[in-house]
Design a protein around this motif. Structure first.
Motif, PDB file in Angstrom:
ATOM      1  N   LEU A 133       0.811  -1.208   0.000  1.00  0.00           N
ATOM      2  CA  LEU A 133       0.000   0.000   0.000  1.00  0.00           C
ATOM      3  C   LEU A 133       0.848   1.264   0.000  1.00  0.00           C
ATOM      4  O   LEU A 133       0.389   2.325  -0.439  1.00  0.00           O
ATOM      5  CB  LEU A 133      -0.950  -0.006   1.193  1.00  0.00           C
ATOM      6  N   SER A 134       2.092   1.169   0.468  1.00  0.00           N
ATOM      7  CA  SER A 134       2.966   2.341   0.442  1.00  0.00           C
ATOM      8  C   SER A 134       3.297   2.767  -0.983  1.00  0.00           C
ATOM      9  O   SER A 134       3.735   3.897  -1.211  1.00  0.00           O
ATOM     10  CB  SER A 134       4.269   2.052   1.209  1.00  0.00           C
ATOM     11  N   LEU A 135       3.052   1.870  -1.949  1.00  0.00           N
ATOM     12  CA  LEU A 135       3.336   2.163  -3.357  1.00  0.00           C
ATOM     13  C   LEU A 135       2.135   2.759  -4.088  1.00  0.00           C
ATOM     14  O   LEU A 135       2.242   3.125  -5.254  1.00  0.00           O
ATOM     15  CB  LEU A 135       3.778   0.884  -4.073  1.00  0.00           C
ATOM     16  N   ALA A 136       0.994   2.834  -3.415  1.00  0.00           N
ATOM     17  CA  ALA A 136      -0.229   3.351  -4.046  1.00  0.00           C
ATOM     18  C   ALA A 136      -0.238   4.863  -4.017  1.00  0.00           C
ATOM     19  O   ALA A 136       0.130   5.484  -3.018  1.00  0.00           O
ATOM     20  CB  ALA A 136      -1.461   2.802  -3.335  1.00  0.00           C
ATOM     21  N   GLY A 137      -0.674   5.458  -5.141  1.00  0.00           N
ATOM     22  CA  GLY A 137      -0.713   6.912  -5.217  1.00  0.00           C
ATOM     23  C   GLY A 137      -1.754   7.407  -6.191  1.00  0.00           C
ATOM     24  O   GLY A 137      -2.729   6.703  -6.502  1.00  0.00           O
ATOM     25  N   GLU A 138      -1.545   8.591  -6.691  1.00  0.00           N
ATOM     26  CA  GLU A 138      -2.505   9.263  -7.556  1.00  0.00           C
ATOM     27  C   GLU A 138      -2.887   8.392  -8.752  1.00  0.00           C
ATOM     28  O   GLU A 138      -2.026   7.884  -9.470  1.00  0.00           O
ATOM     29  CB  GLU A 138      -1.915  10.582  -8.067  1.00  0.00           C
ATOM     30  N   GLY A 139      -4.199   8.205  -8.949  1.00  0.00           N
ATOM     31  CA  GLY A 139      -4.708   7.458 -10.091  1.00  0.00           C
ATOM     32  C   GLY A 139      -4.795   5.967  -9.901  1.00  0.00           C
ATOM     33  O   GLY A 139      -5.373   5.265 -10.735  1.00  0.00           O
ATOM     34  N   ASP A 140      -4.221   5.441  -8.795  1.00  0.00           N
ATOM     35  CA  ASP A 140      -4.290   4.011  -8.530  1.00  0.00           C
ATOM     36  C   ASP A 140      -5.641   3.645  -7.913  1.00  0.00           C
ATOM     37  O   ASP A 140      -6.273   4.456  -7.226  1.00  0.00           O
ATOM     38  CB  ASP A 140      -3.186   3.573  -7.558  1.00  0.00           C
ATOM     39  N   GLN A 159      -6.102  -5.647  11.097  1.00  0.00           N
ATOM     40  CA  GLN A 159      -7.278  -5.019  10.483  1.00  0.00           C
ATOM     41  C   GLN A 159      -7.226  -3.497  10.659  1.00  0.00           C
ATOM     42  O   GLN A 159      -7.512  -2.739   9.717  1.00  0.00           O
ATOM     43  CB  GLN A 159      -8.565  -5.570  11.110  1.00  0.00           C
ATOM     44  N   VAL A 160      -6.852  -3.059  11.840  1.00  0.00           N
ATOM     45  CA  VAL A 160      -6.760  -1.623  12.115  1.00  0.00           C
ATOM     46  C   VAL A 160      -5.649  -0.999  11.283  1.00  0.00           C
ATOM     47  O   VAL A 160      -5.826   0.068  10.674  1.00  0.00           O
ATOM     48  CB  VAL A 160      -6.518  -1.372  13.618  1.00  0.00           C
ATOM     49  N   ALA A 161      -4.489  -1.667  11.234  1.00  0.00           N
ATOM     50  CA  ALA A 161      -3.367  -1.140  10.458  1.00  0.00           C
ATOM     51  C   ALA A 161      -3.713  -1.070   8.972  1.00  0.00           C
ATOM     52  O   ALA A 161      -3.309  -0.125   8.269  1.00  0.00           O
ATOM     53  CB  ALA A 161      -2.129  -2.011  10.669  1.00  0.00           C
ATOM     54  N   LEU A 162      -4.461  -2.056   8.481  1.00  0.00           N
ATOM     55  CA  LEU A 162      -4.873  -2.039   7.079  1.00  0.00           C
ATOM     56  C   LEU A 162      -5.728  -0.817   6.781  1.00  0.00           C
ATOM     57  O   LEU A 162      -5.516  -0.122   5.776  1.00  0.00           O
ATOM     58  CB  LEU A 162      -5.635  -3.319   6.739  1.00  0.00           C
ATOM     59  N   ALA A 163      -6.699  -0.545   7.633  1.00  0.00           N
ATOM     60  CA  ALA A 163      -7.552   0.631   7.431  1.00  0.00           C
ATOM     61  C   ALA A 163      -6.728   1.908   7.431  1.00  0.00           C
ATOM     62  O   ALA A 163      -6.943   2.807   6.603  1.00  0.00           O
ATOM     63  CB  ALA A 163      -8.629   0.686   8.514  1.00  0.00           C
ATOM     64  N   GLU A 164      -5.758   1.987   8.313  1.00  0.00           N
ATOM     65  CA  GLU A 164      -4.922   3.187   8.390  1.00  0.00           C
ATOM     66  C   GLU A 164      -4.023   3.322   7.168  1.00  0.00           C
ATOM     67  O   GLU A 164      -3.837   4.430   6.638  1.00  0.00           O
ATOM     68  CB  GLU A 164      -4.091   3.146   9.676  1.00  0.00           C
ATOM     69  N   CYS A 165      -3.474   2.209   6.690  1.00  0.00           N
ATOM     70  CA  CYS A 165      -2.644   2.255   5.474  1.00  0.00           C
ATOM     71  C   CYS A 165      -3.481   2.641   4.260  1.00  0.00           C
ATOM     72  O   CYS A 165      -3.006   3.342   3.360  1.00  0.00           O
ATOM     73  CB  CYS A 165      -1.981   0.906   5.238  1.00  0.00           C
ATOM     74  N   CYS A 166      -4.723   2.173   4.219  1.00  0.00           N
ATOM     75  CA  CYS A 166      -5.614   2.533   3.119  1.00  0.00           C
ATOM     76  C   CYS A 166      -5.968   4.018   3.170  1.00  0.00           C
ATOM     77  O   CYS A 166      -6.072   4.677   2.125  1.00  0.00           O
ATOM     78  CB  CYS A 166      -6.882   1.684   3.170  1.00  0.00           C
ATOM     79  N   MET A 167      -6.133   4.550   4.361  1.00  0.00           N
ATOM     80  CA  MET A 167      -6.368   5.982   4.515  1.00  0.00           C
ATOM     81  C   MET A 167      -5.186   6.774   3.961  1.00  0.00           C
ATOM     82  O   MET A 167      -5.359   7.771   3.238  1.00  0.00           O
ATOM     83  CB  MET A 167      -6.573   6.324   5.991  1.00  0.00           C
ATOM     84  N   ALA A 168      -3.976   6.339   4.277  1.00  0.00           N
ATOM     85  CA  ALA A 168      -2.783   7.022   3.784  1.00  0.00           C
ATOM     86  C   ALA A 168      -2.698   6.952   2.260  1.00  0.00           C
ATOM     87  O   ALA A 168      -2.345   7.940   1.600  1.00  0.00           O
ATOM     88  CB  ALA A 168      -1.532   6.414   4.421  1.00  0.00           C
ATOM     89  N   ALA A 169      -3.023   5.787   1.686  1.00  0.00           N
ATOM     90  CA  ALA A 169      -3.021   5.652   0.237  1.00  0.00           C
ATOM     91  C   ALA A 169      -4.048   6.580  -0.397  1.00  0.00           C
ATOM     92  O   ALA A 169      -3.801   7.198  -1.442  1.00  0.00           O
ATOM     93  CB  ALA A 169      -3.296   4.196  -0.153  1.00  0.00           C
ATOM     94  N   HIS A 170      -5.211   6.676   0.234  1.00  0.00           N
ATOM     95  CA  HIS A 170      -6.251   7.580  -0.266  1.00  0.00           C
ATOM     96  C   HIS A 170      -5.788   9.033  -0.224  1.00  0.00           C
ATOM     97  O   HIS A 170      -6.046   9.818  -1.145  1.00  0.00           O
ATOM     98  CB  HIS A 170      -7.516   7.401   0.559  1.00  0.00           C
ATOM     99  N   GLN A 171      -5.087   9.407   0.825  1.00  0.00           N
ATOM    100  CA  GLN A 171      -4.573  10.775   0.938  1.00  0.00           C
ATOM    101  C   GLN A 171      -3.529  11.084  -0.136  1.00  0.00           C
ATOM    102  O   GLN A 171      -3.336  12.254  -0.490  1.00  0.00           O
ATOM    103  CB  GLN A 171      -3.991  10.985   2.341  1.00  0.00           C
ATOM    104  N   ARG A 172      -2.889  10.038  -0.666  1.00  0.00           N
ATOM    105  CA  ARG A 172      -1.935  10.227  -1.774  1.00  0.00           C
ATOM    106  C   ARG A 172      -2.612  10.181  -3.132  1.00  0.00           C
ATOM    107  O   ARG A 172      -1.951  10.246  -4.159  1.00  0.00           O
ATOM    108  CB  ARG A 172      -0.830   9.161  -1.701  1.00  0.00           C
TER     109      ARG A 172
END
Length: 295
Positions: free
Chosen positions: A187-194, A224-237
């Motif tokens: 998820l750290s590799l997810a960004g704009e347009g993904d 599960q909690v960490a996944l939601a937080e990582c997804c939030m970070a990906a969304h912010q990117r």
């Protein structure tokens, strides 16, 4: 309650008359039967990222994404995918030999022993994983605490060899990057347009025992909690995120707190030995970003 947090039940109508491509692996929790619902909720994007690719039903049926980043913590699964991308004919040849000669209890035990002893390398190990998947009980991929594959034989002497499904998979591999990694790195590799689609081990419903051991270590509530937080970070990117999970109350609360829009979809569980006892459940698909978020 804001629109972004509203729990919706009006999932869009599935695309009419579409024929879905079956994956070549049997996979516990696979999404083949939910593809119509998921396809309606997963938007277009420059790249589809799956941190829990599993059997691959979703990416194999995507016509909205030109490229794919497909990851899983199961090293054996990713090894098979990588080998099929590079030397598909060699993997298929080894697999056909195993399917043809080892369709009995002794043959199955021999493959398990060689596989767990790390005696096979490259395409042959990939073929062995395919063999085990199609010969073990319900395609259930499970490891013990020592990291050894430990699922019993399904007692089928004439298992289906998925040649057509393998061919459909290999056609797509030139657009794919396969990565043996956990969801945090992926998820750290997810960004704009993904577009990110997550299909993690489901949180067990209250009063049930869920299966979370697709790889050594399992999947805990902290994950599960960490996944939601990582997804939030990906969304912010700039990424759009779609997650499948159970309708466990704390999953609903977790995703709601993080601003996801929740959709309910029906799913038939497929772990039970008897088809008559395989239950129908109400799963959640949570969406963050894109047209389904209320933005």
């Amino acid at each position: 309650m804001s629109l972004a947090n509203e729990c919706r039940t009006d999932t869009p109508e599935p695309e009419a008359r579409r024929v879905w491509q079956r994956p070549f692996l049997k996979w516990a929790g696979g999404k083949f039967t939910q593809l119509a619902d998921l396809d309606a909720l997963i938007p277009e994007g420059k790249r589809l990222i799956e941190p829990f690719v599993g059997g691959g039903s979703v990416f194999m049926n995507s016509n909205k994404h030109p490229r794919f980043l497909l990851a899983d913590v199961n090293a054996d699964l990713i090894h098979l995918y990588q080998m099929l991308a590079v030397v598909p004919d060699e993997v298929t040849r080894h697999a056909r030999l195993m399917f043809g000669r080892l369709n009995n209890a002794d043959g199955y035990a021999a493959v398990v022993d060689e596989f767990n002893a790390q005696l096979l390398a490259g395409p042959e190990r990939a073929a062995a994983f395919l063999y085990l998947n199609r010969h073990c009980f319900n395609g259930l991929i499970r490891y013990n605490q020592s990291g050894k594959f430990n699922v019993g034989w399904n007692k089928s002497t004439k298992p289906y060899f998925p040649a057509a499904e393998i061919e459909a998979f290999t056609v797509l591999t030139h657009n794919c990057v396969f990565m043996n990694a956990g969801f945090r790195r992926t998820l750290s590799l997810a960004g704009e347009g993904d577009v990110v689609y997550c299909d993690p081990p489901y949180e067990p419903l209250p009063g049930t025992n869920g299966f979370t051991s697709y790889a050594p270590g399992g999947f805990r509530w902290d994950d599960q909690v960490a996944l939601a937080e990582c997804c939030m970070a990906a969304h912010q990117r700039g990424a759009t995120v779609v997650i499948s999970n159970s309708s466990a109350p704390r999953i609903t609360e977790l995703y709601t707190q993080h601003g996801f829009t929740l959709h309910h979809v029906r799913a038939r569980r497929a772990i039970s030995r008897k088809s008559s006892t395989r239950e129908t459940a109400n799963d959640i698909v949570a969406v963050l970003g894109g047209m389904n978020s209320g933005k």
